[in-house]
Design an enzyme around this catalytic site. Sequence first.
Site, PDB file in Angstrom:
ATOM      1  NE  ARG A  42      -4.025  -1.898   2.157  1.00  0.00           N
ATOM      2  CZ  ARG A  42      -3.962  -3.211   2.401  1.00  0.00           C
ATOM      3  NH1 ARG A  42      -2.839  -3.725   2.868  1.00  0.00           N
ATOM      4  NH2 ARG A  42      -4.995  -3.986   2.187  1.00  0.00           N
ATOM      5  CD  GLU A 106      -2.082  -5.393  -6.283  1.00  0.00           C
ATOM      6  OE1 GLU A 106      -3.124  -4.841  -5.894  1.00  0.00           O
ATOM      7  OE2 GLU A 106      -1.932  -6.628  -6.290  1.00  0.00           O
ATOM      8  CG  ASN A 110      -6.412   2.448  -0.058  1.00  0.00           C
ATOM      9  OD1 ASN A 110      -7.284   1.806  -0.601  1.00  0.00           O
ATOM     10  ND2 ASN A 110      -5.391   1.882   0.566  1.00  0.00           N
ATOM     11  CE  LYS A 163      26.602  -9.594  15.987  1.00  0.00           C
ATOM     12  NZ  LYS A 163      26.095 -10.412  17.080  1.00  0.00           N
ATOM     13  CG  MET A 164      22.845 -10.336   8.445  1.00  0.00           C
ATOM     14  SD  MET A 164      21.032 -10.186   8.358  1.00  0.00           S
ATOM     15  CE  MET A 164      20.714 -10.560   6.653  1.00  0.00           C
ATOM     16  CD  GLU A 179      17.863  -9.304   1.658  1.00  0.00           C
ATOM     17  OE1 GLU A 179      18.882  -9.918   2.011  1.00  0.00           O
ATOM     18  OE2 GLU A 179      16.714  -9.793   1.727  1.00  0.00           O
TER      19      GLU A 179
END
Length: 188
Positions: A42, A106, A110, A163-164, A179
């Site tokens: 949305r 998509e 609104n 850490k990632m 990401e």
Amino acid sequence: MTVSHVSSDITVPQPSQSVQLTGVCDIPSQSSGFRFNHTMLRIKDPKRSLEFYTGVLGMTLLCVKRFEQMSFDLYFLAKLSEAERQNLPEGDDLAIYTFRQRGILELTHNYGTEDDEGFSYHSGNSEPKGFGHICFCVPDLSAAVAWFDAKGVAFQKRPEEGKMNNIAFIKDPDGYWIEIVQADLMAD
């Protein structure tokens, strides 16, 4: 959740190369032809979101569905290859094409949210947590980060933070996390 098994169900084994864990079932033949088509977010302001998804991430708007009586519009975007962009069908065939694809985004708007200064959607990454993120794979993570910096994109996490390593998270205009990964850096 209980999965009912009908004795007449025919299944196909999962590929031997795929990850096998408790809960992973064989593939029911009844699902043959099913395709994961799209996920929906949305959005507050379609102009800002379309500028971001087309002008920063390079997506193509394939289809718009307007539901004026119910006060919302749907925008369907895809990240297409050059060959796909050059061979897009036209008119009604483009809508049919859209709903046969994988990985469509998509965006649902609104009516009126764009004019409400205090309005925002919950990204799912603060309490109560729910939805997490979508992901784009890029050929060169460093070049993508430089591009996002040049375009003034907000980062939730840069590749070198935390850490990632080798994973970035950017934010779209509504604060949804995206990401950013480079496939050959994801083997570790």
